[in-house]
Design a protein around this motif. Structure first.
Motif, PDB file in Angstrom:
ATOM      1  N   GLU A 102       0.798  -1.227   0.000  1.00 34.91           N
ATOM      2  CA  GLU A 102       0.000   0.000   0.000  1.00 34.91           C
ATOM      3  C   GLU A 102       0.833   1.280   0.000  1.00 34.91           C
ATOM      4  N   VAL A 103       2.083   1.216   0.468  1.00 34.55           N
ATOM      5  CA  VAL A 103       2.838   2.456   0.661  1.00 34.55           C
ATOM      6  C   VAL A 103       3.738   2.782  -0.529  1.00 34.55           C
ATOM      7  N   ASN A 104       3.977   4.072  -0.703  1.00 31.56           N
ATOM      8  CA  ASN A 104       4.902   4.544  -1.731  1.00 31.56           C
ATOM      9  C   ASN A 104       5.423   5.903  -1.274  1.00 31.56           C
ATOM     10  N   HIS A 105       6.634   5.899  -0.741  1.00 36.14           N
ATOM     11  CA  HIS A 105       7.190   7.120  -0.168  1.00 36.14           C
ATOM     12  C   HIS A 105       8.710   7.084  -0.303  1.00 36.14           C
ATOM     13  N   PRO A 106       9.348   8.237  -0.540  1.00 35.37           N
ATOM     14  CA  PRO A 106      10.805   8.231  -0.746  1.00 35.37           C
ATOM     15  C   PRO A 106      11.617   7.725   0.437  1.00 35.37           C
ATOM     16  N   PHE A 107      11.029   7.702   1.638  1.00 25.89           N
ATOM     17  CA  PHE A 107      11.787   7.260   2.808  1.00 25.89           C
ATOM     18  C   PHE A 107      11.374   5.872   3.303  1.00 25.89           C
ATOM     19  N   LEU A 108      10.621   5.153   2.481  1.00 22.34           N
ATOM     20  CA  LEU A 108      10.227   3.781   2.842  1.00 22.34           C
ATOM     21  C   LEU A 108      10.740   2.827   1.776  1.00 22.34           C
ATOM     22  N   VAL A 109      11.235   1.669   2.209  1.00 19.71           N
ATOM     23  CA  VAL A 109      11.730   0.675   1.266  1.00 19.71           C
ATOM     24  C   VAL A 109      10.563   0.176   0.407  1.00 19.71           C
ATOM     25  N   ARG A 110      10.841  -0.158  -0.864  1.00 18.33           N
ATOM     26  CA  ARG A 110       9.771  -0.561  -1.782  1.00 18.33           C
ATOM     27  C   ARG A 110       9.729  -2.076  -1.968  1.00 18.33           C
ATOM     28  N   LEU A 111       8.505  -2.578  -2.076  1.00 13.17           N
ATOM     29  CA  LEU A 111       8.281  -4.005  -2.348  1.00 13.17           C
ATOM     30  C   LEU A 111       7.814  -4.144  -3.789  1.00 13.17           C
ATOM     31  N   PHE A 112       8.416  -5.098  -4.535  1.00  8.78           N
ATOM     32  CA  PHE A 112       8.081  -5.257  -5.948  1.00  8.78           C
ATOM     33  C   PHE A 112       7.311  -6.528  -6.270  1.00  8.78           C
ATOM     34  N   TRP A 113       7.510  -7.577  -5.474  1.00  9.07           N
ATOM     35  CA  TRP A 113       6.921  -8.874  -5.843  1.00  9.07           C
ATOM     36  C   TRP A 113       6.985  -9.801  -4.635  1.00  9.07           C
ATOM     37  N   THR A 114       5.955 -10.625  -4.468  1.00  7.82           N
ATOM     38  CA  THR A 114       5.997 -11.667  -3.431  1.00  7.82           C
ATOM     39  C   THR A 114       5.670 -13.010  -4.056  1.00  7.82           C
ATOM     40  N   GLU A 160       4.742  10.481   9.499  1.00  5.51           N
ATOM     41  CA  GLU A 160       3.539  11.248   9.143  1.00  5.51           C
ATOM     42  C   GLU A 160       2.804  10.567   7.982  1.00  5.51           C
ATOM     43  N   TYR A 161       3.546  10.119   6.983  1.00  5.53           N
ATOM     44  CA  TYR A 161       2.946   9.446   5.824  1.00  5.53           C
ATOM     45  C   TYR A 161       2.270   8.143   6.240  1.00  5.53           C
ATOM     46  N   LEU A 162       2.962   7.315   7.023  1.00  5.42           N
ATOM     47  CA  LEU A 162       2.377   6.044   7.462  1.00  5.42           C
ATOM     48  C   LEU A 162       1.100   6.284   8.260  1.00  5.42           C
ATOM     49  N   HIS A 163       1.151   7.239   9.181  1.00  9.19           N
ATOM     50  CA  HIS A 163      -0.022   7.516  10.017  1.00  9.19           C
ATOM     51  C   HIS A 163      -1.183   8.061   9.185  1.00  9.19           C
ATOM     52  N   SER A 164      -0.878   8.773   8.109  1.00  5.88           N
ATOM     53  CA  SER A 164      -1.947   9.292   7.240  1.00  5.88           C
ATOM     54  C   SER A 164      -2.692   8.141   6.563  1.00  5.88           C
ATOM     55  N   LYS A 165      -2.028   6.992   6.481  1.00  2.00           N
ATOM     56  CA  LYS A 165      -2.657   5.796   5.911  1.00  2.00           C
ATOM     57  C   LYS A 165      -3.135   4.829   6.988  1.00  2.00           C
ATOM     58  N   GLU A 166      -3.226   5.335   8.226  1.00  2.00           N
ATOM     59  CA  GLU A 166      -3.683   4.528   9.364  1.00  2.00           C
ATOM     60  C   GLU A 166      -2.762   3.338   9.638  1.00  2.00           C
ATOM     61  N   ILE A 167      -1.482   3.520   9.368  1.00  2.00           N
ATOM     62  CA  ILE A 167      -0.508   2.452   9.601  1.00  2.00           C
ATOM     63  C   ILE A 167       0.389   2.851  10.763  1.00  2.00           C
ATOM     64  N   VAL A 168       0.559   1.947  11.726  1.00  2.00           N
ATOM     65  CA  VAL A 168       1.518   2.167  12.806  1.00  2.00           C
ATOM     66  C   VAL A 168       2.733   1.301  12.492  1.00  2.00           C
ATOM     67  N   TYR A 169       3.926   1.885  12.623  1.00  2.00           N
ATOM     68  CA  TYR A 169       5.163   1.201  12.207  1.00  2.00           C
ATOM     69  C   TYR A 169       5.662   0.227  13.282  1.00  2.00           C
ATOM     70  N   ARG A 170       5.764   0.683  14.500  1.00  2.00           N
ATOM     71  CA  ARG A 170       6.048  -0.140  15.682  1.00  2.00           C
ATOM     72  C   ARG A 170       7.450  -0.738  15.785  1.00  2.00           C
ATOM     73  N   ASP A 171       8.372  -0.333  14.948  1.00  2.00           N
ATOM     74  CA  ASP A 171       9.717  -0.907  15.104  1.00  2.00           C
ATOM     75  C   ASP A 171      10.816   0.079  14.724  1.00  2.00           C
ATOM     76  N   LEU A 172      10.638   1.335  15.109  1.00  2.00           N
ATOM     77  CA  LEU A 172      11.651   2.342  14.809  1.00  2.00           C
ATOM     78  C   LEU A 172      12.876   2.128  15.693  1.00  2.00           C
ATOM     79  N   LYS A 173      14.040   2.049  15.087  1.00  2.00           N
ATOM     80  CA  LYS A 173      15.328   1.928  15.783  1.00  2.00           C
ATOM     81  C   LYS A 173      16.425   2.027  14.729  1.00  2.00           C
ATOM     82  N   PRO A 174      17.666   2.294  15.124  1.00  2.00           N
ATOM     83  CA  PRO A 174      18.725   2.527  14.124  1.00  2.00           C
ATOM     84  C   PRO A 174      18.972   1.341  13.190  1.00  2.00           C
ATOM     85  N   GLU A 175      18.716   0.119  13.666  1.00  2.00           N
ATOM     86  CA  GLU A 175      18.927  -1.064  12.810  1.00  2.00           C
ATOM     87  C   GLU A 175      17.964  -1.113  11.633  1.00  2.00           C
ATOM     88  N   ASN A 176      16.813  -0.464  11.769  1.00  2.00           N
ATOM     89  CA  ASN A 176      15.788  -0.523  10.722  1.00  2.00           C
ATOM     90  C   ASN A 176      15.775   0.718   9.832  1.00  2.00           C
TER      91      ASN A 176
END
Length: 357
Positions: A102-114, A160-176
């Protein structure tokens, strides 16, 4: 806490006392060749040449792969289905796919295929070749005020972008937080991210970064991401998190006590910002009051930030990773290419859970 070179967004063995039973669900700029053919393309595993392992975790690996057709580079995350089931991570894996689709933002990693076969779940993602923010923080000890502000500003826009889409990230830390070849961030590892209808009660995350309401099982929402940002800013500027102990229980006690001790060198305004994020009462926590992220952006610490420029990637990155080419793996650890793939196939009834993956 020992330095580490990076794990391409897979958590796990990154630092002592930081595991928390954290599940593996992560990944490691898209090359021009990759980007041009990703949008409407269906891949097969035969399209991809495996170059190297760039991350390992509890039930997965991240491989750098090369597209045979376009010569573009990607990160392929492979997760062992038996381990996903054994560790009861089926819902987290589905959440990760749903969120990244669902997401598309310059600061989020992109998924292409599963994809999945009878052994593994696969996620083909952007390969971000600059390594983890964690490794840069460890090598420098701590960041300057302006360096911390740069990363914080980009993270604020991502949250801000994730929250605008009602998404909570829940794993912010330097490793991620990965850096691309220019030095801009990409949040990775969306295994704990979740689309929220109301509140959620799952205990997940890394002990030092857990908000009080998560520890107390009160039900939590988007406010946990602002708490985690407060922890992250403290860690970036101090070189260590504000609440730490030899075991998770000790960390939880300190979080709930809420006693903050700042190093003397911290800027007055950043101390004020951190205090406003690390408010136990989430109804009074900055970012979670009526104007949301706008309240964060208006804080005095960010006074010099031109917020319109941030998502356009116009701020000058303070660290530019050493990257020689798009498929460079030098910013990640090296891993033995062992007999990892020789697993027994999963029974058809167990695969049913992943039929839409």
């Amino acid at each position: 806490m020992a330095a580490t070179k990076g794990k391409a967004g897979l958590h796990n063995e990154s630092r002592s006392g930081r595991d928390s039973g954290r599940t593996d669900a992560g990944s490691p700029t898209v090359s021009a060749a990759a980007a041009s053919l990703t949008t409407n393309r269906t891949y097969t595993l035969d399209d991809l040449d495996t170059i190297a392992t760039v991350g390992t975790g509890t039930f997965g690996r991240v491989f750098l792969v090369k597209d045979k057709k376009t010569r573009g580079f990607f990160a392929l995350k492979a997760m062992k289905i038996p381990d996903v089931i054994r560790l009861k991570q089926e819902q987290h894996v589905h959440n990760e796919k749903e969120v990244l689709t669902e997401v598309n933002h310059p600061f989020l990693v992109r998924l292409f295929w599963t994809h999945h076969d009878d052994r593994f779940l696969y996620m083909l993602m952007e390969y971000v070749n600059g390594g983890e923010l964690f490794s840069y923080l460890r090598s420098r000890g701590r960041f300057s005020n302006s360096t911390g502000m740069f990363y914080s500003a980009e993270i604020v826009c991502a949250i801000e972008y994730l929250h605008s889409k009602e998404i909570v990230y829940r794993d912010l830390k330097p490793e991620n937080i990965l850096l691309d070849s220019e030095g801009h961030i990409r949040l990775t590892d969306f295994g704990f991210a979740k689309k929220l209808s109301e509140r959620t009660w799952t205990l997940c995350g890394t002990p030092e970064y857990l908000a009080p309401e998560v520890i107390q099982s009160k039900g939590h929402g988007r406010a946990v991401d602002w708490w985690a940002l407060g922890i992250l800013i403290f860690e970036m500027l101090a070189g260590y998190p504000p609440f730490f102990d030899d075991n998770p229980f000790g960390i939880y006690q300190k979080i709930l006590a809420g006693k903050l001790e700042f190093p003397r060198h911290l800027d007055f305004y950043v101390k004020d910002l951190i205090k406003k994020f690390l408010v136990i009462d989430r109804a009074r926590r900055l970012g979670n009051i009526k104007n949301g992220a706008d309240d964060v952006k208006k804080h005095r610490w960010f006074k010099s930030v031109d917020w319109d420029s941030v998502p356009c990637r116009k701020l000058k990155p303070p660290i530019v990773p050493k990257v020689s080419h798009e498929g460079d793996t030098s910013n990640f650890d090296t891993y033995p290419e062992d007999e990892w793939k020789k697993d027994t196939p999963v029974a058809a009834k167990d695969l049913e859970i992943f039929k839409n993956f």
